[in-house]
Design a protein around this motif. Sequence first.
Motif, PDB file in Angstrom:
ATOM      1  N   ILE A   1       0.851  -1.183   0.000  1.00  0.00           N
ATOM      2  CA  ILE A   1       0.000   0.000   0.000  1.00  0.00           C
ATOM      3  C   ILE A   1       0.890   1.238   0.000  1.00  0.00           C
ATOM      4  O   ILE A   1       1.843   1.327   0.782  1.00  0.00           O
ATOM      5  CB  ILE A   1      -0.974  -0.019   1.195  1.00  0.00           C
ATOM      6  N   HIS A   2       0.578   2.171  -0.871  1.00  0.00           N
ATOM      7  CA  HIS A   2       1.422   3.338  -1.084  1.00  0.00           C
ATOM      8  C   HIS A   2       0.543   4.590  -1.117  1.00  0.00           C
ATOM      9  O   HIS A   2      -0.372   4.685  -1.939  1.00  0.00           O
ATOM     10  CB  HIS A   2       2.204   3.218  -2.395  1.00  0.00           C
ATOM     11  N   HIS A   3       0.815   5.537  -0.230  1.00  0.00           N
ATOM     12  CA  HIS A   3       0.106   6.802  -0.172  1.00  0.00           C
ATOM     13  C   HIS A   3       1.025   7.913  -0.658  1.00  0.00           C
ATOM     14  O   HIS A   3       2.185   7.990  -0.241  1.00  0.00           O
ATOM     15  CB  HIS A   3      -0.344   7.122   1.263  1.00  0.00           C
ATOM     16  N   GLY A   4       0.518   8.764  -1.518  1.00  0.00           N
ATOM     17  CA  GLY A   4       1.352   9.853  -2.010  1.00  0.00           C
ATOM     18  C   GLY A   4       0.542  10.863  -2.796  1.00  0.00           C
ATOM     19  O   GLY A   4      -0.630  11.121  -2.473  1.00  0.00           O
ATOM     20  N   PHE A   5       1.168  11.375  -3.837  1.00  0.00           N
ATOM     21  CA  PHE A   5       0.565  12.479  -4.577  1.00  0.00           C
ATOM     22  C   PHE A   5       0.836  12.344  -6.073  1.00  0.00           C
ATOM     23  O   PHE A   5       1.815  11.725  -6.497  1.00  0.00           O
ATOM     24  CB  PHE A   5       1.128  13.826  -4.100  1.00  0.00           C
ATOM     25  N   LEU A   6      -0.051  12.945  -6.850  1.00  0.00           N
ATOM     26  CA  LEU A   6       0.242  13.301  -8.231  1.00  0.00           C
ATOM     27  C   LEU A   6       0.658  14.767  -8.183  1.00  0.00           C
ATOM     28  O   LEU A   6      -0.146  15.640  -7.885  1.00  0.00           O
ATOM     29  CB  LEU A   6      -0.991  13.112  -9.123  1.00  0.00           C
ATOM     30  N   ARG A   7       1.924  15.030  -8.459  1.00  0.00           N
ATOM     31  CA  ARG A   7       2.466  16.393  -8.300  1.00  0.00           C
ATOM     32  C   ARG A   7       2.487  17.113  -9.641  1.00  0.00           C
ATOM     33  O   ARG A   7       3.167  16.699 -10.570  1.00  0.00           O
ATOM     34  CB  ARG A   7       3.868  16.349  -7.715  1.00  0.00           C
ATOM     35  N   LEU A   8       1.685  18.181  -9.709  1.00  0.00           N
ATOM     36  CA  LEU A   8       1.586  18.985 -10.926  1.00  0.00           C
ATOM     37  C   LEU A   8       2.250  20.335 -10.682  1.00  0.00           C
ATOM     38  O   LEU A   8       1.749  21.144  -9.894  1.00  0.00           O
ATOM     39  CB  LEU A   8       0.120  19.184 -11.310  1.00  0.00           C
TER      40      LEU A   8
ATOM     41  N   SER B   1       3.529  23.533  -6.597  1.00  0.00           N
ATOM     42  CA  SER B   1       2.911  22.360  -7.215  1.00  0.00           C
ATOM     43  C   SER B   1       1.511  22.171  -6.662  1.00  0.00           C
ATOM     44  O   SER B   1       1.235  22.508  -5.503  1.00  0.00           O
ATOM     45  CB  SER B   1       3.721  21.087  -6.935  1.00  0.00           C
ATOM     46  N   ILE B   2       0.637  21.616  -7.485  1.00  0.00           N
ATOM     47  CA  ILE B   2      -0.650  21.108  -7.037  1.00  0.00           C
ATOM     48  C   ILE B   2      -0.432  19.660  -6.630  1.00  0.00           C
ATOM     49  O   ILE B   2       0.041  18.847  -7.437  1.00  0.00           O
ATOM     50  CB  ILE B   2      -1.704  21.206  -8.157  1.00  0.00           C
ATOM     51  N   MET B   3      -0.747  19.323  -5.381  1.00  0.00           N
ATOM     52  CA  MET B   3      -0.478  17.993  -4.840  1.00  0.00           C
ATOM     53  C   MET B   3      -1.803  17.228  -4.701  1.00  0.00           C
ATOM     54  O   MET B   3      -2.579  17.452  -3.774  1.00  0.00           O
ATOM     55  CB  MET B   3       0.216  18.100  -3.487  1.00  0.00           C
ATOM     56  N   ILE B   4      -2.082  16.344  -5.659  1.00  0.00           N
ATOM     57  CA  ILE B   4      -3.334  15.596  -5.707  1.00  0.00           C
ATOM     58  C   ILE B   4      -3.141  14.278  -4.955  1.00  0.00           C
ATOM     59  O   ILE B   4      -2.355  13.425  -5.381  1.00  0.00           O
ATOM     60  CB  ILE B   4      -3.752  15.320  -7.165  1.00  0.00           C
ATOM     61  N   PRO B   5      -3.823  14.060  -3.823  1.00  0.00           N
ATOM     62  CA  PRO B   5      -3.624  12.826  -3.053  1.00  0.00           C
ATOM     63  C   PRO B   5      -4.027  11.582  -3.852  1.00  0.00           C
ATOM     64  O   PRO B   5      -5.028  11.578  -4.584  1.00  0.00           O
ATOM     65  CB  PRO B   5      -4.537  13.011  -1.840  1.00  0.00           C
ATOM     66  N   ILE B   6      -3.246  10.522  -3.685  1.00  0.00           N
ATOM     67  CA  ILE B   6      -3.509   9.254  -4.369  1.00  0.00           C
ATOM     68  C   ILE B   6      -3.011   8.110  -3.502  1.00  0.00           C
ATOM     69  O   ILE B   6      -2.025   8.244  -2.776  1.00  0.00           O
ATOM     70  CB  ILE B   6      -2.820   9.214  -5.766  1.00  0.00           C
ATOM     71  N   THR B   7      -3.724   6.997  -3.544  1.00  0.00           N
ATOM     72  CA  THR B   7      -3.297   5.757  -2.891  1.00  0.00           C
ATOM     73  C   THR B   7      -3.336   4.629  -3.915  1.00  0.00           C
ATOM     74  O   THR B   7      -4.294   4.530  -4.695  1.00  0.00           O
ATOM     75  CB  THR B   7      -4.210   5.407  -1.702  1.00  0.00           C
ATOM     76  N   VAL B   8      -2.301   3.796  -3.909  1.00  0.00           N
ATOM     77  CA  VAL B   8      -2.259   2.597  -4.753  1.00  0.00           C
ATOM     78  C   VAL B   8      -2.067   1.391  -3.851  1.00  0.00           C
ATOM     79  O   VAL B   8      -1.134   1.353  -3.036  1.00  0.00           O
ATOM     80  CB  VAL B   8      -1.120   2.679  -5.794  1.00  0.00           C
ATOM     81  N   ILE B   9      -2.963   0.417  -3.988  1.00  0.00           N
ATOM     82  CA  ILE B   9      -2.896  -0.824  -3.219  1.00  0.00           C
ATOM     83  C   ILE B   9      -2.791  -1.964  -4.221  1.00  0.00           C
ATOM     84  O   ILE B   9      -3.641  -2.094  -5.116  1.00  0.00           O
ATOM     85  CB  ILE B   9      -4.141  -1.003  -2.330  1.00  0.00           C
ATOM     86  N   ARG B  10      -1.751  -2.779  -4.085  1.00  0.00           N
ATOM     87  CA  ARG B  10      -1.525  -3.842  -5.062  1.00  0.00           C
ATOM     88  C   ARG B  10      -1.158  -5.138  -4.352  1.00  0.00           C
ATOM     89  O   ARG B  10      -0.436  -5.139  -3.358  1.00  0.00           O
ATOM     90  CB  ARG B  10      -0.403  -3.446  -6.033  1.00  0.00           C
ATOM     91  N   ASN B  11      -1.689  -6.238  -4.900  1.00  0.00           N
ATOM     92  CA  ASN B  11      -1.340  -7.568  -4.401  1.00  0.00           C
ATOM     93  C   ASN B  11      -1.338  -8.535  -5.572  1.00  0.00           C
ATOM     94  O   ASN B  11      -2.366  -9.110  -5.936  1.00  0.00           O
ATOM     95  CB  ASN B  11      -2.317  -8.037  -3.322  1.00  0.00           C
TER      96      ASN B  11
END
Length: 330
Positions: free
Chosen positions: A17-24, A35-45
Amino acid sequence: MKKNPIAPTIPFDRDGIHHGFLRLPYSCDDSAWGSIMIPITVIRNGDGPTALLTGGNHGDEYEGPVALQEMTVTLKPEDITGRVIIVPAFNYPAFRAGRRTSPLDMGNMNRAFPGRPDGTPTQKIADYFQRSLLPMADLVVDFHSGGKTLDFVPFAAAHILEDKTQQAACLAAMQAFNAPFSVQLFEIDNVGMYDTAVEAMGKVLVTTELGGGGTATARTIGIAKKGLRNVLIHAGILRGEMQIDPTVQLDMPDGDCFTFSEEDGLCEPIVDLGDEVAKGDLVARVWPVDRTGVAPTELRAKRSGILISRHFPGLVKAGDCAAVIGLTVN
């Protein structure tokens, strides 16, 4: 095609699980190298389908952002097979301002696709979704409600498509979402829509309208949470059993489902959401605001069915949608 300037701060192809941003990058008066910091989470298994889950397409619609924020702290990698990409507010400037459109460029994200990598902030975000995120996805869920100007009965929707195999897959996912109302939807203005971009790629899409008035309720947020879980189970991503409750099947086959005001005035609703109406029934009246002693203009239904949406503010403008009728499907 130019490279998009948005840079993700987290990986998309790594388990966990990874929490971060799309940084524009966005240079402005109060942040020269900002920068515009758009929150995003990616969960992979491991390998499996990818679901792209979004809210805040319009910044004054809140069920999706709440349900998705909760999912970022409750969904664990061991719960899934595949990948879940969560963007609770993808028109982030509009979301922070509590507006339908972005305060930076007046951009309506749901009319900005396919976007431009060298355009306005809204166009750059749309381009990143178009060329980077959507190609990863098998399933897309995009949450909407009425915002500050409309109110809806809570429904999930799928669109009428030329590709009937794709349409059937979208309808099945909509039924799995299992909102109190399920609508096969005709869009009167689909140019530039996120939905249109998703469907043009052959993806499975579920969208919603879960309330309105620029707020959310415990009930509508609960519908969003249950629907998310159901549709991820349906897609084979989340393990578990779906919760299926009764739903009213509705159809919106054409533009006659919509009633528009042709003048400014004070809007008087005549029927409430969920009420049955017959073709020709009075659904609203528009009173003048600048004088007394003048009879109101009557707005009447062009179809028989159920009132599924209405204008929310007390004042209405010429061109505003005043009422929407959905047809009951037996």
